[in-house]
Design a protein around this motif. Structure first.
Motif, short mmCIF file in Angstrom:
data_model
loop_
_atom_site.label_atom_id
_atom_site.label_comp_id
_atom_site.label_asym_id
_atom_site.label_seq_id
_atom_site.Cartn_x
_atom_site.Cartn_y
_atom_site.Cartn_z
N SER A 55 0.86 -1.19 0.00
CA SER A 55 0.00 0.00 0.00
C SER A 55 0.90 1.24 0.00
O SER A 55 2.03 1.21 0.49
N LEU A 56 0.39 2.32 -0.54
CA LEU A 56 1.16 3.56 -0.59
C LEU A 56 1.55 4.00 0.82
O LEU A 56 2.69 4.42 1.05
N GLU A 57 0.64 3.88 1.77
CA GLU A 57 0.93 4.28 3.15
C GLU A 57 2.06 3.45 3.75
O GLU A 57 3.00 3.99 4.34
N ASN A 58 2.00 2.13 3.59
CA ASN A 58 3.06 1.27 4.11
C ASN A 58 4.38 1.50 3.38
O ASN A 58 5.45 1.49 3.99
N TYR A 59 4.31 1.70 2.07
CA TYR A 59 5.51 1.98 1.27
C TYR A 59 6.20 3.23 1.79
O TYR A 59 7.41 3.24 2.03
N ARG A 60 5.44 4.29 1.99
CA ARG A 60 6.01 5.55 2.51
C ARG A 60 6.56 5.38 3.92
O ARG A 60 7.63 5.89 4.24
N ASN A 61 5.81 4.68 4.76
CA ASN A 61 6.25 4.46 6.14
C ASN A 61 7.55 3.66 6.18
O ASN A 61 8.46 3.97 6.97
N ASP A 62 7.68 2.63 5.34
CA ASP A 62 8.92 1.85 5.29
C ASP A 62 10.11 2.72 4.91
O ASP A 62 11.18 2.60 5.50
N ARG A 63 9.93 3.61 3.95
CA ARG A 63 11.04 4.49 3.53
C ARG A 63 11.40 5.48 4.63
O ARG A 63 12.56 5.76 4.88
N ARG A 64 10.40 5.99 5.33
CA ARG A 64 10.66 6.90 6.45
C ARG A 64 11.44 6.17 7.55
O ARG A 64 12.42 6.69 8.06
N ARG A 65 11.03 4.97 7.86
CA ARG A 65 11.72 4.17 8.88
C ARG A 65 13.15 3.85 8.44
O ARG A 65 14.08 3.87 9.25
N ASP A 66 13.35 3.55 7.16
CA ASP A 66 14.70 3.27 6.65
C ASP A 66 15.60 4.49 6.81
O ASP A 66 16.76 4.38 7.23
N ARG A 67 15.08 5.68 6.47
CA ARG A 67 15.88 6.91 6.63
C ARG A 67 16.20 7.15 8.09
O ARG A 67 17.33 7.50 8.44
N SER A 68 15.23 6.97 8.95
CA SER A 68 15.42 7.18 10.38
C SER A 68 16.48 6.23 10.93
O SER A 68 17.33 6.61 11.74
N ALA A 69 16.45 4.99 10.49
CA ALA A 69 17.45 4.02 10.92
C ALA A 69 18.85 4.45 10.48
O ALA A 69 19.80 4.43 11.28
N LEU A 70 18.98 4.85 9.24
CA LEU A 70 20.27 5.27 8.71
C LEU A 70 20.82 6.49 9.45
O LEU A 70 21.99 6.53 9.82
N VAL A 71 19.96 7.47 9.68
CA VAL A 71 20.37 8.68 10.40
C VAL A 71 20.88 8.32 11.81
O VAL A 71 21.80 8.95 12.31
N ARG A 72 20.30 7.30 12.41
CA ARG A 72 20.68 6.89 13.77
C ARG A 72 21.84 5.90 13.79
O ARG A 72 22.18 5.35 14.82
N GLY A 73 22.43 5.63 12.62
CA GLY A 73 23.62 4.79 12.58
C GLY A 73 23.38 3.31 12.35
O GLY A 73 24.29 2.50 12.48
N TRP A 74 22.16 2.94 11.99
CA TRP A 74 21.83 1.54 11.71
C TRP A 74 21.96 1.28 10.22
O TRP A 74 21.70 2.15 9.40
N MET A 75 22.35 0.07 9.86
CA MET A 75 22.32 -0.38 8.48
C MET A 75 21.06 -1.23 8.34
O MET A 75 20.68 -1.93 9.28
N LYS A 76 20.42 -1.18 7.19
CA LYS A 76 19.16 -1.91 7.03
C LYS A 76 19.12 -2.62 5.69
O LYS A 76 19.51 -2.05 4.67
N MET A 77 18.66 -3.87 5.71
CA MET A 77 18.45 -4.64 4.48
C MET A 77 17.02 -5.16 4.49
O MET A 77 16.51 -5.56 5.54
N ARG A 78 16.41 -5.13 3.32
CA ARG A 78 15.06 -5.67 3.15
C ARG A 78 15.13 -6.87 2.19
O ARG A 78 15.79 -6.80 1.16
N PHE A 79 14.45 -7.94 2.59
CA PHE A 79 14.41 -9.14 1.76
C PHE A 79 12.96 -9.52 1.49
O PHE A 79 12.10 -9.37 2.36
N THR A 80 12.71 -10.00 0.29
CA THR A 80 11.39 -10.49 -0.08
C THR A 80 11.34 -12.01 0.11
O THR A 80 12.37 -12.66 0.33
#
Length: 146
Positions: free
Chosen positions: A93-118
């Motif tokens: 969904s567009l809402e979940n898609y946007r929320n995932d990207r926001r969370r990814d940016r927030s993680a990166l800013v806080r020094g976390w590395m993030k990987m997504r797998f299907t």
């Protein structure tokens, strides 16, 4: 059914509270109880369970469903590497898609590395997915530092 698939199915049973761990244990022999000890009802998808089981079998220390400040709950954590196992049902969904990207940016800013797998990454492309994880963990870039 493979052992890892049995664990994933049992994780789902525990997570959805269809049965209690003690009830399942009562029906199992020694080998089944050994497998049950590797189950974790906090896992929220079969792919998440498979990744956890596979990484732990390789010696990785995997944290299940940690809450990360400014990010929220994530599926798995290996040191500073956050791993998300995405499904079409919950991430298109567009809402979940946007929320995932926001969370990814927030993680990166806080020094976390993030990987997504299907699902396909885990079930059909595990070797390549594992290579990606190892590219981060071999040079120890994933280690926690103060």
């Amino acid at each position: 059914m493979t052992e890892e698939h049995w664990i994933a199915a049992c994780d789902s049973t525990l997570q959805s509270r269809l049965a209690h761990r003690s009830d399942i244990a009562a029906e199992l022999g020694p080998h089944g109880r050994d497998l049950l000890a590797r189950c974790d009802g906090r896992s929220q998808s079969g792919t998440e369970s498979l990744v956890r089981v596979r990484l732990r079998a390789l010696g990785f220390e995997v944290v299940v469903q940690p809450q990360i400040e400014g990010v929220g709950w994530v599926d798995l954590r290996v040191g500073k590497l956050l791993i998300e196992c995405d499904s079409k049902a919950h991430h298109t969904s567009l809402e979940n898609y946007r929320n995932d990207r926001r969370r990814d940016r927030s993680a990166l800013v806080r020094g976390w590395m993030k990987m997504r797998f299907t699902y396909d990454d885990v079930v059909y492309g595990w070797d390549e997915s594992l290579d990606s994880i190892r590219a981060i963990t071999r040079p120890r870039r994933h280690r926690m530092r103060d």
